[in-house]
Design a protein around this motif. Structure first.
Motif, PDB file in Angstrom:
ATOM      1  N   LEU A  97      -3.262  10.956  -9.062  1.00 40.30           N
ATOM      2  CA  LEU A  97      -3.536  12.117  -9.902  1.00 40.30           C
ATOM      3  C   LEU A  97      -2.489  12.269 -10.999  1.00 40.30           C
ATOM      4  O   LEU A  97      -2.822  12.594 -12.153  1.00 40.30           O
ATOM      5  N   GLU A  98      -1.235  12.024 -10.662  1.00 40.81           N
ATOM      6  CA  GLU A  98      -0.187  12.101 -11.675  1.00 40.81           C
ATOM      7  C   GLU A  98      -0.376  11.021 -12.733  1.00 40.81           C
ATOM      8  O   GLU A  98      -0.153  11.250 -13.932  1.00 40.81           O
ATOM      9  N   TYR A  99      -0.779   9.840 -12.287  1.00 45.76           N
ATOM     10  CA  TYR A  99      -1.058   8.751 -13.227  1.00 45.76           C
ATOM     11  C   TYR A  99      -2.152   9.156 -14.210  1.00 45.76           C
ATOM     12  O   TYR A  99      -2.012   8.965 -15.432  1.00 45.76           O
ATOM     13  N   LEU A 100      -3.229   9.728 -13.702  1.00 44.97           N
ATOM     14  CA  LEU A 100      -4.345  10.121 -14.566  1.00 44.97           C
ATOM     15  C   LEU A 100      -3.925  11.198 -15.551  1.00 44.97           C
ATOM     16  O   LEU A 100      -4.289  11.159 -16.737  1.00 44.97           O
ATOM     17  N   ARG A 101      -3.151  12.162 -15.090  1.00 44.11           N
ATOM     18  CA  ARG A 101      -2.681  13.232 -15.980  1.00 44.11           C
ATOM     19  C   ARG A 101      -1.796  12.673 -17.092  1.00 44.11           C
ATOM     20  O   ARG A 101      -1.908  13.081 -18.249  1.00 44.11           O
ATOM     21  N   LYS A 102      -0.930  11.727 -16.732  1.00 47.35           N
ATOM     22  CA  LYS A 102      -0.060  11.122 -17.740  1.00 47.35           C
ATOM     23  C   LYS A 102      -0.855  10.317 -18.757  1.00 47.35           C
ATOM     24  O   LYS A 102      -0.479  10.227 -19.929  1.00 47.35           O
ATOM     25  N   LYS A 103      -1.971   9.749 -18.307  1.00 42.63           N
ATOM     26  CA  LYS A 103      -2.835   8.972 -19.187  1.00 42.63           C
ATOM     27  C   LYS A 103      -3.824   9.854 -19.956  1.00 42.63           C
ATOM     28  O   LYS A 103      -4.676   9.344 -20.678  1.00 42.63           O
ATOM     29  N   GLN A 104      -3.701  11.163 -19.760  1.00 42.47           N
ATOM     30  CA  GLN A 104      -4.562  12.148 -20.425  1.00 42.47           C
ATOM     31  C   GLN A 104      -6.032  11.978 -20.047  1.00 42.47           C
ATOM     32  O   GLN A 104      -6.930  12.223 -20.850  1.00 42.47           O
ATOM     33  N   VAL A 105      -6.252  11.539 -18.806  1.00 46.41           N
ATOM     34  CA  VAL A 105      -7.598  11.494 -18.234  1.00 46.41           C
ATOM     35  C   VAL A 105      -7.803  12.802 -17.466  1.00 46.41           C
ATOM     36  O   VAL A 105      -6.991  13.161 -16.612  1.00 46.41           O
ATOM     37  N   LYS A 106      -8.868  13.531 -17.789  1.00 49.54           N
ATOM     38  CA  LYS A 106      -9.147  14.793 -17.111  1.00 49.54           C
ATOM     39  C   LYS A 106      -9.490  14.520 -15.639  1.00 49.54           C
ATOM     40  O   LYS A 106     -10.053  13.466 -15.299  1.00 49.54           O
ATOM     41  N   ILE A 107      -9.162  15.478 -14.768  1.00 53.89           N
ATOM     42  CA  ILE A 107      -9.471  15.339 -13.351  1.00 53.89           C
ATOM     43  C   ILE A 107     -10.239  16.573 -12.874  1.00 53.89           C
ATOM     44  O   ILE A 107      -9.899  17.701 -13.219  1.00 53.89           O
ATOM     45  N   ALA A 108     -11.276  16.334 -12.081  1.00 51.64           N
ATOM     46  CA  ALA A 108     -12.130  17.417 -11.592  1.00 51.64           C
ATOM     47  C   ALA A 108     -12.517  17.153 -10.148  1.00 51.64           C
ATOM     48  O   ALA A 108     -12.463  16.012  -9.666  1.00 51.64           O
ATOM     49  N   VAL A 109     -12.911  18.217  -9.463  1.00 54.80           N
ATOM     50  CA  VAL A 109     -13.378  18.143  -8.077  1.00 54.80           C
ATOM     51  C   VAL A 109     -14.796  18.676  -8.028  1.00 54.80           C
ATOM     52  O   VAL A 109     -15.090  19.737  -8.585  1.00 54.80           O
ATOM     53  N   PHE A 110     -15.668  17.931  -7.367  1.00 52.35           N
ATOM     54  CA  PHE A 110     -17.036  18.403  -7.124  1.00 52.35           C
ATOM     55  C   PHE A 110     -17.359  18.148  -5.660  1.00 52.35           C
ATOM     56  O   PHE A 110     -17.350  17.008  -5.205  1.00 52.35           O
ATOM     57  N   SER A 111     -17.638  19.219  -4.922  1.00 52.16           N
ATOM     58  CA  SER A 111     -17.802  19.132  -3.470  1.00 52.16           C
ATOM     59  C   SER A 111     -19.003  19.938  -3.006  1.00 52.16           C
ATOM     60  O   SER A 111     -19.401  20.923  -3.644  1.00 52.16           O
ATOM     61  N   ASN A 112     -19.579  19.520  -1.881  1.00 46.64           N
ATOM     62  CA  ASN A 112     -20.601  20.318  -1.203  1.00 46.64           C
ATOM     63  C   ASN A 112     -19.980  21.386  -0.302  1.00 46.64           C
ATOM     64  O   ASN A 112     -20.704  22.158   0.322  1.00 46.64           O
ATOM     65  N   LYS A 113     -18.661  21.430  -0.218  1.00 43.80           N
ATOM     66  CA  LYS A 113     -17.971  22.466   0.535  1.00 43.80           C
ATOM     67  C   LYS A 113     -18.209  23.809  -0.167  1.00 43.80           C
ATOM     68  O   LYS A 113     -18.264  23.858  -1.408  1.00 43.80           O
ATOM     69  N   PRO A 114     -18.359  24.914   0.586  1.00 45.15           N
ATOM     70  CA  PRO A 114     -18.482  26.223  -0.071  1.00 45.15           C
ATOM     71  C   PRO A 114     -17.394  26.415  -1.120  1.00 45.15           C
ATOM     72  O   PRO A 114     -16.225  26.062  -0.893  1.00 45.15           O
ATOM     73  N   HIS A 115     -17.753  26.985  -2.253  1.00 41.65           N
ATOM     74  CA  HIS A 115     -16.864  27.007  -3.415  1.00 41.65           C
ATOM     75  C   HIS A 115     -15.504  27.643  -3.118  1.00 41.65           C
ATOM     76  O   HIS A 115     -14.462  27.087  -3.492  1.00 41.65           O
ATOM     77  N   ASN A 116     -15.493  28.792  -2.448  1.00 40.13           N
ATOM     78  CA  ASN A 116     -14.219  29.477  -2.207  1.00 40.13           C
ATOM     79  C   ASN A 116     -13.264  28.639  -1.377  1.00 40.13           C
ATOM     80  O   ASN A 116     -12.050  28.616  -1.629  1.00 40.13           O
ATOM     81  N   PHE A 131      -6.003  20.872 -11.336  1.00 39.69           N
ATOM     82  CA  PHE A 131      -7.224  20.185 -11.764  1.00 39.69           C
ATOM     83  C   PHE A 131      -7.839  20.917 -12.951  1.00 39.69           C
ATOM     84  O   PHE A 131      -7.715  22.140 -13.084  1.00 39.69           O
ATOM     85  N   ASP A 132      -8.514  20.158 -13.792  1.00 39.05           N
ATOM     86  CA  ASP A 132      -9.176  20.749 -14.951  1.00 39.05           C
ATOM     87  C   ASP A 132     -10.426  21.520 -14.562  1.00 39.05           C
ATOM     88  O   ASP A 132     -10.844  22.420 -15.283  1.00 39.05           O
ATOM     89  N   CYS A 133     -11.016  21.179 -13.422  1.00 40.95           N
ATOM     90  CA  CYS A 133     -12.211  21.868 -12.944  1.00 40.95           C
ATOM     91  C   CYS A 133     -12.338  21.653 -11.443  1.00 40.95           C
ATOM     92  O   CYS A 133     -12.114  20.534 -10.965  1.00 40.95           O
ATOM     93  N   VAL A 134     -12.664  22.708 -10.707  1.00 43.74           N
ATOM     94  CA  VAL A 134     -12.955  22.611  -9.276  1.00 43.74           C
ATOM     95  C   VAL A 134     -14.281  23.316  -9.036  1.00 43.74           C
ATOM     96  O   VAL A 134     -14.425  24.491  -9.341  1.00 43.74           O
ATOM     97  N   ARG A 135     -15.236  22.576  -8.499  1.00 41.00           N
ATOM     98  CA  ARG A 135     -16.567  23.140  -8.273  1.00 41.00           C
ATOM     99  C   ARG A 135     -17.036  22.802  -6.862  1.00 41.00           C
ATOM    100  O   ARG A 135     -17.184  21.633  -6.504  1.00 41.00           O
ATOM    101  N   GLY A 136     -17.253  23.824  -6.056  1.00 40.64           N
ATOM    102  CA  GLY A 136     -17.859  23.663  -4.750  1.00 40.64           C
ATOM    103  C   GLY A 136     -19.319  24.054  -4.796  1.00 40.64           C
ATOM    104  O   GLY A 136     -19.901  24.230  -5.868  1.00 40.64           O
TER     105      GLY A 136
END
Length: 230
Positions: A97-116, A131-136
């Motif tokens: 994740l740190e590598y991606l952030r340093k490379k200016q690649v956005k990071i997001a989470v998409f899960s079937n887990k309840p959002h909260n 993270f730039d976006c977290v979506r449950g």
């Protein structure tokens, strides 16, 4: 070129199997059922908590799902208490994740887990706004393997599917990424085995997060650098 990496949560970013098993067992015990063990949990999760509880009840002898409707709200009540139990990131994830952030690649989470609970897991382990976006799971959006949620994340980040790398550990994730038109990577360190991932023919199969760094590095390398390496 990859400008966004979308990660599944359970079994991809975080090892949550103990929290899921414990919550399921507390719920089952209310009906005199269970317990299940973590290896069973790994096969039950991935398609949302409703399907998870259906599978758990059947595995414990409630074939007719007599306790299903009562178990669902009880599970959510228990999960609100125990969703962080023994949760930890997989080895190499923080570095990736740190590598991606340093490379200016956005990071997001998409899960079937309840959002909260998805937000609680991510913010507790990695911090708020890491993270730039977290979506449950959210009302009105079909669960994975429907691609809708992944595409919503993509649009919110201002990306096209071709600019996204989707990563997950189950056949549900492989179906999701492929249906969304995204290059898809199956990770073998999570809840399912390599054979399940290979059966869906994702673009990549990776055994360690460091391999994702190499994939992104190669994909994002300027053409002149690629020619020099040939």
């Amino acid at each position: 070129m990859y400008r966004l990496c979308i990660f599944d949560l359970d079994g991809t970013l975080l090892n949550t199997v103990n929290a899921l098993t414990y919550t399921t067992n507390v719920t089952l015990a209310a009906f005199g059922l269970g317990p299940i063990v973590p290896e069973q949990t790994k096969r039950m999760v991935g398609d949302g908590y409703r399907t998870q509880m259906e599978r758990a009840l059947k595995a414990c002898g409630d074939e007719n799902l007599a306790h299903y409707e009562a178990a669902l709200p009880l599970y959510m009540e228990n999960f609100a208490k125990y969703c962080m139990k023994d949760v930890r990131p997989y080895e190499g994830i923080r570095h990736l994740l740190e590598y991606l952030r340093k490379k200016q690649v956005k990071i997001a989470v998409f899960s079937n887990k309840p959002h909260n609970q998805a937000v609680e897991n991510i913010e507790t382990i990695f911090g708020k706004d890491y993270f730039d976006c977290v979506r449950g799971e959210q009302a009105g959006t079909p669960k994975k393997p429907a691609p809708d949620g992944a595409l919503i994340v993509c649009r919110e980040m201002g990306m096209t599917p071709e600019e996204c790398l989707y990563l997950g550990d189950t056949n549900t994730d492989m179906k999701t990424g492929i249906a969304a038109g995204m290059d898809t990577a199956g990770v073998t360190w999570g809840f399912r085995d390599r054979a399940e991932l290979e059966a869906l023919s994702p673009k990549y199969i990776v055994d360690h997060p460091s391999q994702v760094e190499m994939i992104v590095d190669k994909a994002n390398m300027p053409n002149e650098d690629l020619n020099e390496r040939k």
